[in-house]
Scaffold this active site. Sequence first.
Site, PDB file in Angstrom:
ATOM      1  CB  CYS A 197      34.221 -11.250  21.325  1.00 52.03           C
ATOM      2  SG  CYS A 197      32.962 -11.337  20.030  1.00 52.03           S
ATOM      3  N   GLY A 219      35.815 -16.692  19.574  1.00 50.85           N
ATOM      4  CA  GLY A 219      35.189 -17.943  19.965  1.00 50.85           C
ATOM      5  C   GLY A 219      36.003 -18.720  20.973  1.00 50.85           C
ATOM      6  CB  CYS A 231      36.617 -13.448  15.495  1.00 52.25           C
ATOM      7  SG  CYS A 231      35.138 -14.469  15.340  1.00 52.25           S
TER       8      CYS A 231
END
Length: 399
Positions: A385, A387, A95
């Site tokens: 955030c 993964g 991300c």
Amino acid sequence: MAKQVQDAYIVAATRTPIGKSGRGYFRNTRPDDLLVAAVQSALRQVPTLDPKAIEDAIVGCSFPEGEQGMNIARAAMLLAGLPQSVGGVTVNRFCASGLTALQMAADRIRIGEADVMIAGGAESMSLVPMGGNKPSFNPAVFEKDENVGIAYGMGLTAEKVAAQWKVSREAQDAFALQSHQRALAAQAAGEFTDEMTPIDVVDRFPNLATGEVGSKTRTVTLDEGPRPDTSLEGLARLRPVFAAKGSVTAGNSSQTSDGAGALILASEKAVRQFDLKPLARFVSYAIRGVPPEIMGIGPIEAIPLALKHAGLKLDDLGWIELNEAFAAQALAVIGSVGLDPAKVNPMGGAIALGHPLGATGAIRSATVVHALQRHNLKYGMVTMCVGMGQGAAGILERV
């Protein structure tokens, strides 16, 4: 250790609209074509720039395979009509891929190895599924309990964050509704116009009368995700999808999406040489690892470090783009770090606007660049955030 010798300025920033994956705007549109459109649009913002001065292009992509494989960065630069001398490399930090691409491009300039760079991100979750076409974890992941979190689905990590940070279902749904309301208000006010590159989409259909294939072209100018019919009552009716007795639903999670973004960065020397107008200065970047099973809390660790690198305090930030992977993790971050909710995603976030994974960092950076200009604010931040347990944060300064 290399030291910064010059500043890196963003002189162009744009993005495509974000389409819903599966049956949305860009379900049949290649991600490299979306990236080409964004890059060409960014270049039009700097007509005095000699393309031959561009050193390299760094593009983020979370699942660089299939239609977005084969080094999408290099292919897109050539398809965009840039000189063959312009390089291209694709990077993957899930991300945070697009934000990492921006950081890497800025750093090349800041240490004096380049004067003009392109940064961007592209992702089609319609054509390449989350996890890729052939996900395969190392068996060692499952041999030790401390490694199993690497394989957790993102939704399950959100459930763990909701439980540990005591984020209620009601709070998550209220946050999701606010995301849609803010996005719809921003669309109605035309606040996305400066950052948006309209995309022409060609729809093809069979003409049964003639036996030929017909086509119709439409221009997409807005993100597809925001829904005016969203309500607390409707959100409350949705069932949890990741845990039987959980609180994370499709309604309070980010939308899977398709989109691309592109930014052009230049040194002060290049700004003077090509008579460019700086929009923002790249100030700082931070990345921190966290337990994979609660990956959503990554920004809690990354934000303070990015502020420390910048020599700033939290109150100095006027605009914050906190990627809403899930309402649970966004609320946990806001509460733990002490972010001002009024400054966080004033135009909505990924729950309403969508989250095309590797493109989101570049897309939201374009949002910050133009928001700082439009509202005469000094500092803005993009944070998310990541993964497998990471958090990233980047700070920009209006020029």
